[in-house]
Design a protein around this motif. Sequence first.
Motif, PDB file in Angstrom:
ATOM      1  N   TYR A  53       0.836  -1.207   0.000  1.00 37.87           N
ATOM      2  CA  TYR A  53       0.000   0.000   0.000  1.00 37.87           C
ATOM      3  C   TYR A  53       0.870   1.257   0.000  1.00 37.87           C
ATOM      4  CZ  TYR A  53      -3.922  -2.996   1.509  1.00 37.87           C
ATOM      5  OH  TYR A  53      -4.890  -3.959   1.599  1.00 37.87           O
ATOM      6  N   ASP A  54       0.407   2.262  -0.724  1.00 33.08           N
ATOM      7  CA  ASP A  54       1.090   3.555  -0.720  1.00 33.08           C
ATOM      8  C   ASP A  54       0.005   4.647  -0.756  1.00 33.08           C
ATOM      9  OD1 ASP A  54       2.459   5.898  -1.240  1.00 33.08           O
ATOM     10  OD2 ASP A  54       3.735   5.024  -2.800  1.00 33.08           O
ATOM     11  N   VAL A  55       0.023   5.526   0.244  1.00 29.25           N
ATOM     12  CA  VAL A  55      -1.035   6.540   0.352  1.00 29.25           C
ATOM     13  C   VAL A  55      -1.128   7.389  -0.920  1.00 29.25           C
ATOM     14  CG1 VAL A  55      -1.944   8.465   1.726  1.00 29.25           C
ATOM     15  CG2 VAL A  55      -0.807   6.572   2.876  1.00 29.25           C
ATOM     16  N   GLU A  56       0.022   7.582  -1.574  1.00 23.31           N
ATOM     17  CA  GLU A  56       0.035   8.371  -2.824  1.00 23.31           C
ATOM     18  C   GLU A  56      -0.864   7.760  -3.896  1.00 23.31           C
ATOM     19  OE1 GLU A  56       1.565  11.288  -3.337  1.00 23.31           O
ATOM     20  OE2 GLU A  56       2.142  11.197  -1.228  1.00 23.31           O
ATOM     21  N   ASP A  57      -1.034   6.451  -3.854  1.00 22.72           N
ATOM     22  CA  ASP A  57      -1.863   5.785  -4.871  1.00 22.72           C
ATOM     23  C   ASP A  57      -3.283   6.344  -4.912  1.00 22.72           C
ATOM     24  OD1 ASP A  57       0.279   4.198  -5.402  1.00 22.72           O
ATOM     25  OD2 ASP A  57      -0.518   2.385  -4.437  1.00 22.72           O
ATOM     26  N   LEU A  58      -3.789   6.765  -3.742  1.00 23.35           N
ATOM     27  CA  LEU A  58      -5.206   7.145  -3.670  1.00 23.35           C
ATOM     28  C   LEU A  58      -5.517   8.322  -4.580  1.00 23.35           C
ATOM     29  CD1 LEU A  58      -5.676   6.733   0.189  1.00 23.35           C
ATOM     30  CD2 LEU A  58      -6.424   5.162  -1.611  1.00 23.35           C
ATOM     31  N   SER A  59      -4.664   9.356  -4.533  1.00 21.20           N
ATOM     32  CA  SER A  59      -4.899  10.524  -5.398  1.00 21.20           C
ATOM     33  C   SER A  59      -4.775  10.131  -6.869  1.00 21.20           C
ATOM     34  CB  SER A  59      -3.907  11.640  -5.079  1.00 21.20           C
ATOM     35  OG  SER A  59      -4.146  12.122  -3.776  1.00 21.20           O
TER      36      SER A  59
ATOM     37  N   SER B  59      -8.012  15.425  -3.519  1.00 21.30           N
ATOM     38  CA  SER B  59      -6.630  14.992  -3.264  1.00 21.30           C
ATOM     39  C   SER B  59      -5.976  15.888  -2.213  1.00 21.30           C
ATOM     40  CB  SER B  59      -5.816  15.040  -4.563  1.00 21.30           C
ATOM     41  OG  SER B  59      -6.318  14.089  -5.466  1.00 21.30           O
ATOM     42  N   LEU B  62      -7.071  14.784   1.174  1.00 19.70           N
ATOM     43  CA  LEU B  62      -6.357  13.558   1.574  1.00 19.70           C
ATOM     44  C   LEU B  62      -4.963  13.900   2.098  1.00 19.70           C
ATOM     45  CD1 LEU B  62      -7.250  11.044  -1.326  1.00 19.70           C
ATOM     46  CD2 LEU B  62      -8.129  11.017   1.014  1.00 19.70           C
ATOM     47  N   ARG B  66      -3.447  13.396   5.811  1.00 19.00           N
ATOM     48  CA  ARG B  66      -2.232  12.592   6.020  1.00 19.00           C
ATOM     49  C   ARG B  66      -1.220  13.358   6.864  1.00 19.00           C
ATOM     50  NH1 ARG B  66       1.744  10.523   1.353  1.00 19.00           N
ATOM     51  NH2 ARG B  66       2.774  12.474   1.839  1.00 19.00           N
ATOM     52  N   VAL B  80       0.057   5.254   9.546  1.00 23.25           N
ATOM     53  CA  VAL B  80      -0.656   6.155   8.644  1.00 23.25           C
ATOM     54  C   VAL B  80      -1.234   5.338   7.484  1.00 23.25           C
ATOM     55  CG1 VAL B  80      -0.403   8.053   6.986  1.00 23.25           C
ATOM     56  CG2 VAL B  80       0.717   8.181   9.238  1.00 23.25           C
ATOM     57  N   ARG B  81      -0.396   4.481   6.925  1.00 28.01           N
ATOM     58  CA  ARG B  81      -0.812   3.640   5.813  1.00 28.01           C
ATOM     59  C   ARG B  81      -1.980   2.750   6.228  1.00 28.01           C
ATOM     60  NH1 ARG B  81       4.416   1.117   3.943  1.00 28.01           N
ATOM     61  NH2 ARG B  81       3.668  -0.629   5.200  1.00 28.01           N
ATOM     62  N   PHE B  84      -5.299   4.561   6.360  1.00 28.09           N
ATOM     63  CA  PHE B  84      -5.920   4.808   5.056  1.00 28.09           C
ATOM     64  C   PHE B  84      -6.460   3.537   4.394  1.00 28.09           C
ATOM     65  CE2 PHE B  84      -3.896   8.953   5.205  1.00 28.09           C
ATOM     66  CZ  PHE B  84      -4.726   9.751   4.443  1.00 28.09           C
ATOM     67  N   PHE B  85      -5.796   2.403   4.627  1.00 20.85           N
ATOM     68  CA  PHE B  85      -6.109   1.233   3.804  1.00 20.85           C
ATOM     69  C   PHE B  85      -6.836   0.087   4.497  1.00 20.85           C
ATOM     70  CE2 PHE B  85      -2.745   3.256   1.281  1.00 20.85           C
ATOM     71  CZ  PHE B  85      -3.306   3.195   0.018  1.00 20.85           C
ATOM     72  N   VAL B 310     -11.197   6.343   3.086  1.00 22.85           N
ATOM     73  CA  VAL B 310     -10.947   7.488   2.194  1.00 22.85           C
ATOM     74  C   VAL B 310     -11.985   8.573   2.418  1.00 22.85           C
ATOM     75  CG1 VAL B 310      -9.549   7.087   0.157  1.00 22.85           C
ATOM     76  CG2 VAL B 310     -11.682   5.838   0.383  1.00 22.85           C
TER      77      VAL B 310
END
Lengths: 442, 442
Positions: A53-59, B59, B62, B66, B80-81, B84-85, B310
């Motif tokens: 998982y990478d939070v950047e993926d969401l945007s 974005s 988000l 974060r 943090v990850r 979000f996930f 999200v």
Amino acid sequence: MAVHPAPAFLSITDLHESVDDPALTSMTLLNELAGRYPSAVSFSAGRPFEGFYDVEDLSRHLTTFRRYLEDEVGLPAEQVRRTFFQYGRTKGFIHELIARQLEVDEGLTVDPESIVVTTGCQEAMVILLRALVRDSRDVILAAEPNYVGFIGAARVAGAPLRPVREGTGGIDLDDLERQIAAARREGLRPRACYVVPDFANPSGASMSTADRVALLALARRERILVLEDNPYSFFSADGARLPMLKSLDEHRQVIHLGSFAKSAFAGARVGYIIADQPVSPAGDRGAGPVLLADHLAKLKSMVTLNTSTVAQAVIGGYLLENGCSLKRATAREAGVYRRNLAAVLDRLTSVFPAVPGRPRDVSWNAPQGGMFVVVTLPFVADEEMLEYSASKFGVLWTPMHHFYAGTSGFQQARLSFSVLTPEEIGLGVDRLGDLVQDQRGR
Amino acid sequence: MAVHPAPAFLSITDLHESVDDPALTSMTLLNELAGRYPSAVSFSAGRPFEGFYDVEDLSRHLTTFRRYLEDEVGLPAEQVRRTFFQYGRTKGFIHELIARQLEVDEGLTVDPESIVVTTGCQEAMVILLRALVRDSRDVILAAEPNYVGFIGAARVAGAPLRPVREGTGGIDLDDLERQIAAARREGLRPRACYVVPDFANPSGASMSTADRVALLALARRERILVLEDNPYSFFSADGARLPMLKSLDEHRQVIHLGSFAKSAFAGARVGYIIADQPVSPAGDRGAGPVLLADHLAKLKSMVTLNTSTVAQAVIGGYLLENGCSLKRATAREAGVYRRNLAAVLDRLTSVFPAVPGRPRDVSWNAPQGGMFVVVTLPFVADEEMLEYSASKFGVLWTPMHHFYAGTSGFQQARLSFSVLTPEEIGLGVDRLGDLVQDQRGR
């Protein structure tokens, strides 16, 4: 803030009995123990692997989905904005992409109009059970041990469950037939049977293709629906996949429950239902049949209105970036689960070796995939033992008896290995060995 | 795909009766009509003004959230990850920010642990109603006309509603007392009363501060809870705000239902419950009281597990970027609604002028804010009339009778003006005038 007196009239006995469910209380205990013993190896966390998982993926997913709406669907800017921000279509707006995924991964052609996007598979179960139970005669059959989320959905929806035996090959079809007959003798109406055909949670059991076909024939004969829930099917140990029940469904017997919790990510809370059954109207109306999906959407509108737009958009972007293939999207996770399943089974074999001439007092199943192994122990594996195991030996697992509604599984533990490393798995199984050793000495 | 035969056993009479709800069928018709007559002015869309939305904001929200987790909460990257996930805390993870908003906007100090973040206010109503109705004696009181979402939640949760009269000053407290007494005489247990104190949907009615205080005194005397739903309170015509019921609540009588649908955006599906009531355990247990919020969380875990991560993160970022003030965040929208309310009332006055010596045959209320005005017409304003109005005069409105469960409101229409321009409002009221003229001639 002043300390206010409690309203004297609020007692647990004034609340709906589902708030006092023992399985839920057990889950709370599991979380507490994990918090109290942070250095314990936890075989109880059923959540998916999170290393990729990478939070950047969401945007990026949001942007991908926006471009899809603009370029591929061809929506004007105002409509794109509305899709992201407003109340929307109750059945959701990623149904076309879900249909594409089913085509790509399963070779299954589904009318997108028969898909209801839901707030995770959990809401899907709730509205489905609510829809299928009209009065006190209606009952739902389900293999036991049963997924705790389904038990919870049934409790909150007021749907009575009737257990069916399960073997290593999944639901026992003879027992299913017996249970249907028994229910009918009691004046009840069996409406549907819930099954997880691949690597079920908690048992790890899987059905053969022949049994899948036989289940559908039985359902047709007995005029019941099959509720298929299949979140683990991409995680087979050998990479091979059997057909989903919905893919074998020639007579619209199957309502398929879809989940992105184990593929995209659990927190999104996006799932779906395929309900392509035509429902005939009441006798006195001129209208033609309506898709079951449209009736379920009405119930959904009463539970959560529509599925969160941002959550749908993120999942939509994820699908698009993976060519609408979950098989492709989950290839790395599948590798992790495959490696971990082998690590659990290997270590169990070495920690609990067969001793010639002595019957085994510890045994386990060997699932063909998924996230769970079930171990049978020579002692009662209940909450008290779990606390002892955590405090004295630093290992957590999930007692199985709640998955049997407290009627069986008392000496069984579910080992979930999805978030662990092979090293943690080795250490955890060693500690389980120490617990067994300790108990043997009593 | 081959055309499969329908399973012969699935009829609407096999499904739970809530799928056949007339109010829902009416909503479907409204949507259909809006689609069929795209050039009609629609006073039926209850969705918030969308002119200030920008997809790019999502974005940024988000990222803001974060940074908050990293810098202010101080979570390590892995946590943090996970936030979000993964599946997460059932009660949600923006509870601290919601508590901060209540402090900033309302001067209300709330224990964040008493907050349950929900999949919109709709889920909040469902789990609350499910919790409060233990058996067939329990009933919920609600002012009538009632919000259609609450009626739906009650249907799906199996909670019987008992209507209470409503006047221009909101719920009629004398009638509430009468209804409670009547229910008790029938052997029923009135558990709670649902109220929207500011600019209610659909009536636009608001309660005075004195009536709010009196309602709480009544609730305490009668030992019932008050379910407060207050999504429009920031949209007063004069900018003044009265205290929320929860702000006046000295004895934990009030369960507050919160929504971000009319502030942040409706599609997010994020709402919350404040349930700070201690619930005493059953007599035979040693444990102390548990917050009602924790019991509700158990029900929530059966309905949707947790609120989409999200969606929560986006709302969290939105709150942070607005200094946790919804008053500040919604200032522009409040201006639009104020302008539009004035435009509706002005135009109604000029299109339907008082004629000296003749009794008015068209009248309307004058809400102090919100998104809705109710017009009383000299003819039956039902679905058939609505279709005539759309096809012949190009104006859509919402029939009121469904908000009365079909017992009243037959000559009333709700005019919703949130997404219109003053020009559209003018045109729409003119067209309504033409419809009235047409009907007067019959």
